[in-house]
Design a protein around this motif. Structure first.
Motif, PDB file in Angstrom:
ATOM      1  N   TYR A  55       0.873  -1.174   0.000  1.00 27.17           N
ATOM      2  CA  TYR A  55       0.000   0.000   0.000  1.00 27.17           C
ATOM      3  C   TYR A  55       0.911   1.225   0.000  1.00 27.17           C
ATOM      4  O   TYR A  55       1.488   1.587   1.018  1.00 27.17           O
ATOM      5  N   ASP A  61       2.355  12.768   1.921  1.00 26.81           N
ATOM      6  CA  ASP A  61       1.311  12.323   2.843  1.00 26.81           C
ATOM      7  C   ASP A  61       1.908  11.779   4.145  1.00 26.81           C
ATOM      8  O   ASP A  61       1.323  11.947   5.223  1.00 26.81           O
ATOM      9  N   SER A  65       0.964  13.382   7.719  1.00 27.39           N
ATOM     10  CA  SER A  65       0.390  12.601   8.814  1.00 27.39           C
ATOM     11  C   SER A  65       1.244  12.703  10.077  1.00 27.39           C
ATOM     12  O   SER A  65       0.713  12.815  11.190  1.00 27.39           O
ATOM     13  N   LEU A  77      -4.486  11.171   7.106  1.00 29.05           N
ATOM     14  CA  LEU A  77      -4.783  10.409   5.898  1.00 29.05           C
ATOM     15  C   LEU A  77      -6.153   9.755   6.041  1.00 29.05           C
ATOM     16  O   LEU A  77      -6.842   9.907   7.062  1.00 29.05           O
ATOM     17  N   ASP A  78      -6.549   9.018   5.020  1.00 24.46           N
ATOM     18  CA  ASP A  78      -7.776   8.240   5.133  1.00 24.46           C
ATOM     19  C   ASP A  78      -7.579   7.117   6.152  1.00 24.46           C
ATOM     20  O   ASP A  78      -6.476   6.858   6.612  1.00 24.46           O
ATOM     21  N   ARG A  79      -8.659   6.432   6.480  1.00 22.65           N
ATOM     22  CA  ARG A  79      -8.611   5.444   7.555  1.00 22.65           C
ATOM     23  C   ARG A  79      -7.616   4.336   7.268  1.00 22.65           C
ATOM     24  O   ARG A  79      -6.839   3.933   8.136  1.00 22.65           O
ATOM     25  N   GLY A  81      -4.998   4.414   5.143  1.00 21.66           N
ATOM     26  CA  GLY A  81      -3.645   4.966   5.126  1.00 21.66           C
ATOM     27  C   GLY A  81      -3.089   5.209   6.511  1.00 21.66           C
ATOM     28  O   GLY A  81      -1.931   4.885   6.801  1.00 21.66           O
ATOM     29  N   GLU A  82      -3.916   5.763   7.411  1.00 23.51           N
ATOM     30  CA  GLU A  82      -3.475   5.986   8.791  1.00 23.51           C
ATOM     31  C   GLU A  82      -3.148   4.672   9.496  1.00 23.51           C
ATOM     32  O   GLU A  82      -2.157   4.561  10.214  1.00 23.51           O
TER      33      GLU A  82
END
Length: 368
Positions: A55, A61, A65, A77-79, A81-82
């Motif tokens: 991923y 990014d 973060s 980030l999105d869920r 990615g975090e």
């Protein structure tokens, strides 16, 4: 009447000119340059390692973060990615930094204590002792510490092996380097026999787990494992630089070092314990990873000389850099599969060790 020969007065010899001021400052400048380069490469590689994988997370990014989590701005980030970044990638990156720094620093200390640039921490039985503890806990099905049983057994066995080696090699209140090394070799052989015996009585599932642990990997990195190795790594890395000057004096020989006020026996005891603490903690959480403690100090010694004031902290930085790069290669070269980290370091480290032997032999006129 013989003529008296004429003696011409010789002009007084002019003293050799003092070296220019810039050349006197060259070693500190070179050490500062190397330190800055290692730190810059380490920061860049940390960011790349956090973003590269199945991923992929862009570098911007990752920075955003990290800044968001530290309260310095940025955005989350999105869920997914975090979760990938903070629960998978960053624990692995931090663990690689701690393990690599511990192994690199332990290698520099070992070479300084033994006065041999080809020594590494495993020579006094730390790695093999930790392996015995881990293999025994797996083969016997021990679970008194839950998921931490293997790690705890490896750490305790590694420290215990070092204490055993030191006790067996001590005689008359003193410990000779040659006796310590030979005792370590004997204990390593005995530990190998114990590992073979445990493998013989283990079942197939246990053999698979033992093999995976011995190959070395950071695939099981978690924040609890980072917190487990953090106190040992910080304590060892903080203490080691304070002994740099004494290691420089010890390089002159034991007798000159004693005349200059160094308690050689006490120095050896303290540094062997520091090496044991760093190596046992690293091996307990990552398995057996070889050659980092050998390669990194030797390369830095070739680049900046044998002074331990730079060599000890520089080896910690270099070890962290090498292991982080090795872990990145281990999980990306054969993706989606992952290569064992210990295999990768041995694959590149063993040819370098052979080159070191050849180089040493050439410099010493055919004797290595």
């Amino acid at each position: 009447m013989t003529a008296t020969p004429t003696v011409h007065a010789q002009p007084p010899e002019t003293p050799a000119p003092a070296p220019p001021r810039a050349s006197r400052k060259q070693p500190p400048a070179r050490a500062a340059l190397l330190t800055g380069g290692l730190l810059a490469a380490l920061v860049l590689l940390c960011l790349l390692s956090a973003g590269i994988g199945a991923y992929r997370i862009p570098l911007g990014d990752v920075l955003s973060s990290v800044l968001h989590r530290t309260g310095l701005g940025g955005a989350a980030l999105d869920r997914v990615g975090e979760s990938v970044l903070w629960n998978v990638r960053l624990p692995r990156v931090v663990l690689a930094l701690l393990v690599g720094a511990s192994l690199g620093c332990a290698g520099a200390l070992t070479q300084g204590v033994f006065g041999n640039p080809l020594a590494e921490p495993g020579v006094i039985g730390i790695s093999s002792g930790a392996a015995v503890g881990a293999v025994a806990s797996i083969a016997l099905g021990l679970s008194f510490f839950g998921n931490w049983t293997v790690t705890v057994c490896a750490f305790v066995a590694g420290l215990g092996t070092v204490l055993l080696v030191y006790a067996l090699s001590r005689s008359g209140g003193r410990t000779e380097v040659v006796t310590l090394i030979l005792t370590g070799i004997a204990v390593n052989a005995f530990a190998g026999a114990l590992i073979g015996l445990f493998i013989f009585f283990a079942d197939n599932a246990q053999i698979t787990q033992i093999t995976f642990w011995q190959l070395g990997s950071l695939a099981q990195a978690t924040w609890p494992k980072v917190l487990a190795v953090l106190p040992c790594a910080v304590a060892g890395l903080a203490v080691a630089p304070f002994y740099a000057r004494k290691l420089d004096l010890l390089a002159l020989g034991e007798r000159p070092a004693r005349h200059l006020g160094v308690d050689v026996e006490r120095l050896r005891v303290v540094l062997v314990l520091v090496v044991a603490l760093l190596t046992a903690a690293a091996v307990a959480v990552a398995g057996v990873i070889t050659f980092v403690g050998l390669l990194v100090p030797h390369l830095l010694r070739m680049a900046n000389g044998p002074g331990h004031r730079f060599l000890v902290p520089g080896s910690a930085l270099g070890g962290a850099l090498v292991l982080l790069a090795g872990d990145l290669a281990a999980r990306t070269v054969a993706a989606p599969a992952e290569l064992p980290l210990g295999v990768l370091t041995a694959l590149f480290g063993s040819p370098f060790f052979f080159w070191l032997l050849r180089r040493t032999r050439r410099r010493q006129g055919g004797w290595a």
